[in-house]
Design a protein around this motif. Structure first.
Motif, PDB file in Angstrom:
ATOM      1  N   PRO A  30      49.874  25.734 114.159  1.00  0.00           N
ATOM      2  CA  PRO A  30      48.603  26.408 114.427  1.00  0.00           C
ATOM      3  C   PRO A  30      48.106  27.135 113.179  1.00  0.00           C
ATOM      4  CG  PRO A  30      50.398  27.675 115.342  1.00  0.00           C
ATOM      5  CD  PRO A  30      50.997  26.393 114.815  1.00  0.00           C
ATOM      6  N   ASP A  31      46.817  27.340 113.122  1.00  0.00           N
ATOM      7  CA  ASP A  31      46.201  28.106 112.044  1.00  0.00           C
ATOM      8  C   ASP A  31      46.326  29.586 112.418  1.00  0.00           C
ATOM      9  OD1 ASP A  31      44.519  29.439 110.263  1.00  0.00           O
ATOM     10  OD2 ASP A  31      43.037  27.818 110.257  1.00  0.00           O
ATOM     11  N   LEU A  32      47.395  30.220 111.970  1.00  0.00           N
ATOM     12  CA  LEU A  32      47.674  31.611 112.357  1.00  0.00           C
ATOM     13  C   LEU A  32      46.591  32.571 111.894  1.00  0.00           C
ATOM     14  CD1 LEU A  32      51.518  31.690 111.730  1.00  0.00           C
ATOM     15  CD2 LEU A  32      50.329  31.507 113.924  1.00  0.00           C
ATOM     16  N   ALA A  33      46.066  32.371 110.693  1.00  0.00           N
ATOM     17  CA  ALA A  33      45.017  33.257 110.188  1.00  0.00           C
ATOM     18  C   ALA A  33      43.788  33.182 111.089  1.00  0.00           C
ATOM     19  CB  ALA A  33      44.659  32.896 108.752  1.00  0.00           C
ATOM     20  N   LEU A  34      43.441  31.982 111.494  1.00  0.00           N
ATOM     21  CA  LEU A  34      42.292  31.809 112.381  1.00  0.00           C
ATOM     22  C   LEU A  34      42.551  32.457 113.732  1.00  0.00           C
ATOM     23  CD1 LEU A  34      39.511  30.543 112.951  1.00  0.00           C
ATOM     24  CD2 LEU A  34      40.736  28.513 113.749  1.00  0.00           C
ATOM     25  N   ARG A  57      61.146  28.668 122.903  1.00  0.00           N
ATOM     26  CA  ARG A  57      61.370  29.113 121.517  1.00  0.00           C
ATOM     27  C   ARG A  57      60.100  28.996 120.682  1.00  0.00           C
ATOM     28  NH1 ARG A  57      65.925  25.802 122.292  1.00  0.00           N
ATOM     29  NH2 ARG A  57      65.164  24.364 120.698  1.00  0.00           N
ATOM     30  N   ALA A  58      59.368  27.912 120.848  1.00  0.00           N
ATOM     31  CA  ALA A  58      58.120  27.733 120.090  1.00  0.00           C
ATOM     32  C   ALA A  58      57.085  28.782 120.494  1.00  0.00           C
ATOM     33  CB  ALA A  58      57.575  26.331 120.305  1.00  0.00           C
ATOM     34  N   SER A  59      56.981  29.042 121.787  1.00  0.00           N
ATOM     35  CA  SER A  59      56.015  30.030 122.270  1.00  0.00           C
ATOM     36  C   SER A  59      56.366  31.434 121.794  1.00  0.00           C
ATOM     37  CB  SER A  59      55.946  29.992 123.801  1.00  0.00           C
ATOM     38  OG  SER A  59      55.483  28.737 124.235  1.00  0.00           O
ATOM     39  N   ARG A  60      57.643  31.760 121.779  1.00  0.00           N
ATOM     40  CA  ARG A  60      58.069  33.079 121.294  1.00  0.00           C
ATOM     41  C   ARG A  60      57.848  33.217 119.786  1.00  0.00           C
ATOM     42  NH1 ARG A  60      60.472  36.112 125.147  1.00  0.00           N
ATOM     43  NH2 ARG A  60      61.070  35.000 127.034  1.00  0.00           N
ATOM     44  N   ALA A  61      58.029  32.130 119.055  1.00  0.00           N
ATOM     45  CA  ALA A  61      57.752  32.165 117.614  1.00  0.00           C
ATOM     46  C   ALA A  61      56.262  32.395 117.377  1.00  0.00           C
ATOM     47  CB  ALA A  61      58.204  30.870 116.952  1.00  0.00           C
ATOM     48  N   LEU A  62      55.428  31.750 118.162  1.00  0.00           N
ATOM     49  CA  LEU A  62      53.972  31.936 118.024  1.00  0.00           C
ATOM     50  C   LEU A  62      53.576  33.367 118.354  1.00  0.00           C
ATOM     51  CD1 LEU A  62      51.107  30.886 117.536  1.00  0.00           C
ATOM     52  CD2 LEU A  62      51.084  30.144 119.946  1.00  0.00           C
ATOM     53  N   THR A  63      54.092  33.916 119.443  1.00  0.00           N
ATOM     54  CA  THR A  63      53.720  35.290 119.789  1.00  0.00           C
ATOM     55  C   THR A  63      54.204  36.277 118.730  1.00  0.00           C
ATOM     56  OG1 THR A  63      55.663  35.586 121.224  1.00  0.00           O
ATOM     57  CG2 THR A  63      53.613  34.864 122.276  1.00  0.00           C
ATOM     58  N   ALA A  64      55.385  36.038 118.191  1.00  0.00           N
ATOM     59  CA  ALA A  64      55.891  36.917 117.129  1.00  0.00           C
ATOM     60  C   ALA A  64      54.997  36.838 115.899  1.00  0.00           C
ATOM     61  CB  ALA A  64      57.320  36.545 116.765  1.00  0.00           C
ATOM     62  N   ALA A  65      54.571  35.638 115.539  1.00  0.00           N
ATOM     63  CA  ALA A  65      53.705  35.461 114.365  1.00  0.00           C
ATOM     64  C   ALA A  65      52.342  36.106 114.574  1.00  0.00           C
ATOM     65  CB  ALA A  65      53.540  33.979 114.058  1.00  0.00           C
ATOM     66  N   LEU A  66      51.887  36.147 115.818  1.00  0.00           N
ATOM     67  CA  LEU A  66      50.579  36.745 116.121  1.00  0.00           C
ATOM     68  C   LEU A  66      50.680  38.233 116.419  1.00  0.00           C
ATOM     69  CD1 LEU A  66      49.022  33.958 118.378  1.00  0.00           C
ATOM     70  CD2 LEU A  66      48.517  34.454 115.967  1.00  0.00           C
ATOM     71  N   GLY A  67      51.902  38.730 116.577  1.00  0.00           N
ATOM     72  CA  GLY A  67      52.080  40.147 116.892  1.00  0.00           C
ATOM     73  C   GLY A  67      51.693  40.489 118.316  1.00  0.00           C
ATOM     74  N   ILE A  68      51.883  39.549 119.237  1.00  0.00           N
ATOM     75  CA  ILE A  68      51.583  39.786 120.656  1.00  0.00           C
ATOM     76  C   ILE A  68      52.835  39.513 121.478  1.00  0.00           C
ATOM     77  CG2 ILE A  68      49.128  39.242 120.389  1.00  0.00           C
ATOM     78  CD1 ILE A  68      49.693  36.502 121.671  1.00  0.00           C
ATOM     79  N   GLU A  69      52.803  39.940 122.717  1.00  0.00           N
ATOM     80  CA  GLU A  69      53.921  39.693 123.623  1.00  0.00           C
ATOM     81  C   GLU A  69      53.653  38.436 124.433  1.00  0.00           C
ATOM     82  OE1 GLU A  69      56.858  41.375 124.037  1.00  0.00           O
ATOM     83  OE2 GLU A  69      56.246  42.463 122.228  1.00  0.00           O
ATOM     84  N   PRO A  70      54.686  37.650 124.723  1.00  0.00           N
ATOM     85  CA  PRO A  70      54.478  36.498 125.590  1.00  0.00           C
ATOM     86  C   PRO A  70      54.179  36.954 127.012  1.00  0.00           C
ATOM     87  CG  PRO A  70      56.802  36.755 125.104  1.00  0.00           C
ATOM     88  CD  PRO A  70      56.066  37.765 124.276  1.00  0.00           C
TER      89      PRO A  70
END
Length: 98
Positions: A30-34, A57-70
């Motif tokens: 995903p485009d994390l900056a966007l 695991r992928a969803s938790r990595a995404l939430t961590a990168a975005l600074g949000i909670e799953p």
């Protein structure tokens, strides 16, 4: 491997999934900056019974990168098919917002 013989269509479907669909899914990023720049609330849902599975695991990595909670939902990876009523109840609560 498990559960005895599989029918030829299931084998063909599985082969196609591994050869074509899984590869594209696992290489996409995903485009994390966007995503961080949007004003819309982002919700990443995870099935409560999917702990430590690939999607979890992928969803938790995404939430961590975005600074949000799953956001946890009842059931597993396909909880919406396992118990549609419980899933819909949780989804309505999530969509109503904090």
């Amino acid at each position: 491997m498990f559960g005895g013989e599989r029918d030829p269509q299931h084998v063909a479907d599985e082969r196609r999934w591994f050869a074509h669909e899984l590869r594209a899914t696992t290489h996409w990023q995903p485009d994390l900056a966007l995503l961080r720049s949007v004003s819309t609330r982002i919700v990443v849902g995870i099935g409560e019974d999917s702990a430590e599975q690939e999607c979890d695991r992928a969803s938790r990595a995404l939430t961590a990168a975005l600074g949000i909670e799953p956001t946890m939902f009842p059931g597993g990876h396909t909880g919406f098919t396992e118990d549609p009523t419980a899933f819909a109840t949780r989804l309505r609560t999530v969509l109503a917002g904090p």
